[in-house]
Design an enzyme around this catalytic site. Sequence first.
Site, PDB file in Angstrom:
ATOM      1  N   SER A  38       0.823  -1.212   0.000  1.00 42.19           N
ATOM      2  CA  SER A  38       0.000   0.000   0.000  1.00 42.19           C
ATOM      3  C   SER A  38       0.854   1.257   0.000  1.00 42.19           C
ATOM      4  CB  SER A  38      -0.959   0.019   1.179  1.00 42.19           C
ATOM      5  OG  SER A  38      -0.560  -0.808   2.212  1.00 42.19           O
ATOM      6  N   HIS A  81      -2.598  -2.427  -6.350  1.00 40.09           N
ATOM      7  CA  HIS A  81      -3.021  -2.069  -4.992  1.00 40.09           C
ATOM      8  C   HIS A  81      -4.540  -2.115  -4.862  1.00 40.09           C
ATOM      9  CE1 HIS A  81      -3.362   1.244  -1.701  1.00 40.09           C
ATOM     10  NE2 HIS A  81      -3.337   0.051  -1.162  1.00 40.09           N
ATOM     11  N   GLU A 129      -5.288   0.415  -7.872  1.00 42.78           N
ATOM     12  CA  GLU A 129      -4.235   1.254  -8.454  1.00 42.78           C
ATOM     13  C   GLU A 129      -3.215   0.321  -9.116  1.00 42.78           C
ATOM     14  OE1 GLU A 129      -4.438   4.961  -5.243  1.00 42.78           O
ATOM     15  OE2 GLU A 129      -2.942   3.404  -4.949  1.00 42.78           O
ATOM     16  N   ASN A 174      -3.510   7.063  -0.901  1.00 41.17           N
ATOM     17  CA  ASN A 174      -2.809   7.238   0.379  1.00 41.17           C
ATOM     18  C   ASN A 174      -1.911   8.471   0.357  1.00 41.17           C
ATOM     19  OD1 ASN A 174      -4.071   5.036   1.414  1.00 41.17           O
ATOM     20  ND2 ASN A 174      -2.390   3.620   1.039  1.00 41.17           N
TER      21      ASN A 174
HETATM   22  N1  NAD Z   1      -5.251  -4.441   5.329  1.00 40.07           N
HETATM   23  C1  NAD Z   1      -5.416  -3.388   4.563  1.00 40.07           C
HETATM   24  O1  NAD Z   1      -6.243  -2.501   4.838  1.00 40.07           O
HETATM   25  C2  NAD Z   1      -4.618  -3.262   3.297  1.00 40.07           C
HETATM   26  C3  NAD Z   1      -5.119  -2.502   2.227  1.00 40.07           C
HETATM   27  C4  NAD Z   1      -4.380  -2.433   1.035  1.00 40.07           C
HETATM   28  C5  NAD Z   1      -3.167  -3.087   0.947  1.00 40.07           C
HETATM   29  N2  NAD Z   1      -2.684  -3.794   2.018  1.00 40.07           N
HETATM   30  C6  NAD Z   1      -1.394  -4.468   1.848  1.00 40.07           C
HETATM   31  O2  NAD Z   1      -1.609  -5.852   1.596  1.00 40.07           O
HETATM   32  C7  NAD Z   1      -0.518  -6.612   2.128  1.00 40.07           C
HETATM   33  C8  NAD Z   1      -1.069  -7.681   3.043  1.00 40.07           C
HETATM   34  O3  NAD Z   1      -1.778  -7.060   4.089  1.00 40.07           O
HETATM   35  P1  NAD Z   1      -2.862  -7.836   4.965  1.00 40.07           P
HETATM   36  O4  NAD Z   1      -3.627  -6.784   5.693  1.00 40.07           O
HETATM   37  O5  NAD Z   1      -3.579  -8.836   4.115  1.00 40.07           O
HETATM   38  O6  NAD Z   1      -1.910  -8.604   5.989  1.00 40.07           O
HETATM   39  P2  NAD Z   1      -2.292  -9.877   6.889  1.00 40.07           P
HETATM   40  O7  NAD Z   1      -1.335  -9.829   8.029  1.00 40.07           O
HETATM   41  O8  NAD Z   1      -3.735  -9.945   7.164  1.00 40.07           O
HETATM   42  O9  NAD Z   1      -1.927 -11.137   5.954  1.00 40.07           O
HETATM   43  C9  NAD Z   1      -0.622 -11.469   5.569  1.00 40.07           C
HETATM   44  C10 NAD Z   1      -0.564 -12.971   5.328  1.00 40.07           C
HETATM   45  O10 NAD Z   1       0.689 -13.263   4.731  1.00 40.07           O
HETATM   46  C11 NAD Z   1       1.170 -14.482   5.306  1.00 40.07           C
HETATM   47  N3  NAD Z   1       2.618 -14.548   5.113  1.00 40.07           N
HETATM   48  C12 NAD Z   1       3.617 -14.042   5.863  1.00 40.07           C
HETATM   49  N4  NAD Z   1       4.806 -14.331   5.288  1.00 40.07           N
HETATM   50  C13 NAD Z   1       4.550 -15.025   4.162  1.00 40.07           C
HETATM   51  C14 NAD Z   1       5.356 -15.593   3.148  1.00 40.07           C
HETATM   52  N5  NAD Z   1       6.683 -15.505   3.191  1.00 40.07           N
HETATM   53  N6  NAD Z   1       4.739 -16.227   2.135  1.00 40.07           N
HETATM   54  C15 NAD Z   1       3.394 -16.320   2.087  1.00 40.07           C
HETATM   55  N7  NAD Z   1       2.578 -15.796   3.024  1.00 40.07           N
HETATM   56  C16 NAD Z   1       3.148 -15.150   4.041  1.00 40.07           C
HETATM   57  C17 NAD Z   1       0.727 -14.417   6.756  1.00 40.07           C
HETATM   58  O11 NAD Z   1       0.723 -15.712   7.325  1.00 40.07           O
HETATM   59  C18 NAD Z   1      -0.665 -13.814   6.604  1.00 40.07           C
HETATM   60  O12 NAD Z   1      -1.643 -14.817   6.422  1.00 40.07           O
HETATM   61  C19 NAD Z   1       0.403  -5.603   2.805  1.00 40.07           C
HETATM   62  O13 NAD Z   1       1.411  -5.240   1.921  1.00 40.07           O
HETATM   63  C20 NAD Z   1      -0.508  -4.434   3.098  1.00 40.07           C
HETATM   64  O14 NAD Z   1       0.170  -3.198   3.173  1.00 40.07           O
HETATM   65  C21 NAD Z   1      -3.378  -3.925   3.177  1.00 40.07           C
END
Ligand code: NAD
Length: 385
Positions: free
Chosen positions: A122, A143, A155, A194
């Site tokens: 993000s 994104h 995005e 953002n």
């Molecule tokens: N949550 C939000 O609001 C949001 C919005 C847009 C983008 N993002 C981006 O999306 C990405 C993920 O965020 P999220 O909120 O889903 O996080 P999350 O913590 O909910 O999920 C991450 C997952 O990745 C897994 N993981 C960790 N290391 C790993 C690896 N080496 N290989 C495979 N899986 C692995 C974890 O076990 C977990 O299930 C981040 O980059 C975040 O910035 C998040």
Amino acid sequence: MNRDIQNVAVIGAGSMGHGIAQSALLAGLTVYLYDIEEEFLHTGVEKIFSGLDKMVAKDQIMETDASVFKNNLMPTVNLEKALSQADFVFEAVPEVLEQKQDVFKQLDTLAPRDTILATNTSNMSISLIADATKHKERVVGIHFFIPVVLMKLVEVIRGDDTSEEVMKVAYDLCLKMNKIPVRVEKDRPGFIVNRVNGPIRVFLSAVVELGLAEPEEIDALMRYNGLPIGHFELSDYIGLDVVYFSAEYRKQALHSEYGPNQILLDKVNAKELGRKTGKGFYDWSNGKPMIDLEKRTDKINIEDIEFVKFNEAARLVEEGVAKPKDIDKAMMLGTGYKEGPITYVKRFKLEDVMNRLEQLSYQLNREIIKPAQILKDNPDFVLDI
Ligand SMILES: NC(=O)c1ccc[n+]([C@@H]2O[C@H](COP(=O)([O-])OP(=O)(O)OC[C@H]3O[C@@H](n4cnc5c(N)ncnc54)[C@H](O)[C@@H]3O)[C@@H](O)[C@H]2O)c1
């Protein structure tokens, strides 16, 4: 390169990964879902299945289709298996650069040579993530917004080396997934949504720090003017630790004024992180805080907030990150506003907007609120909307 994407892999089955997987299934794609442990994978699969079942209950999809979608989901903790058939990979692991680079190194080695590798970061630089690979032209930013299945905006971000063909395939895949993609042509922190919202925290925190208004007085002003949530309530909702980390990142990547201010630091040090700990700017122990609209501040105007956003949107145009039309489209879809900041400001005289920004910048001693150079050099960019 295969333009007709049929098989995708989603790396990370968390909040974003499971939503991306569900959206891909709904588009008729075969989805290999990978996570590091069975337990995390299982939770992700359960959420996808329950999401599909809810859609059946609401008559949004047929039960027979839901069964096909479920059969098209291939959960696995074997990365090689997840990647062997993939035309396109969505990475959705935690927002830690070293972790993402480590994953991309493996993706680059294990995925077929033509597979496109997309990151759902993000904030972070697509190019830095791509640095972990040998074939940077196939790495792209994609994104999604939360909740992924409901939010239309995606995005699509060009890293320094991303090829035009990869941009096009990623864009078309978003369309196939029933999303509305917006092209981001330069890899700058925060991309569009953002980034445009970023200076609001700097601006409003300065207002609080100077003792001009309390968080609740500012939130009351925002709510009184029809916004669904105030800035400080939202920060509490997201989590002040998350806000803190993003402030630190922007301080390094954009401008020192984005760094966490004393009030935020104090809250984080006291473990008052907002909703999740029961206390932040507000007390959440009895649920959502009640904001008294009568307390709204008169030290700033609601327009000021829009002017600050508009100014950052102007900087994005100046830096060649995105077109004015695309910025407004992204802001509407990503934040639920009825119009984007550029369209909003067109009803004012640009000279008045610039004077107000100068005044606020001086009063609050914040450089990033100063009018963007493009407002002086090429004010007509606002017409391209
Ligand atoms: N949550 C939000 O609001 C949001 C919005 C847009 C983008 N993002 C981006 O999306 C990405 C993920 O965020 P999220 O909120 O889903 O996080 P999350 O913590 O909910 O999920 C991450 C997952 O990745 C897994 N993981 C960790 N290391 C790993 C690896 N080496 N290989 C495979 N899986 C692995 C974890 O076990 C977990 O299930 C981040 O980059 C975040 O910035 C998040």
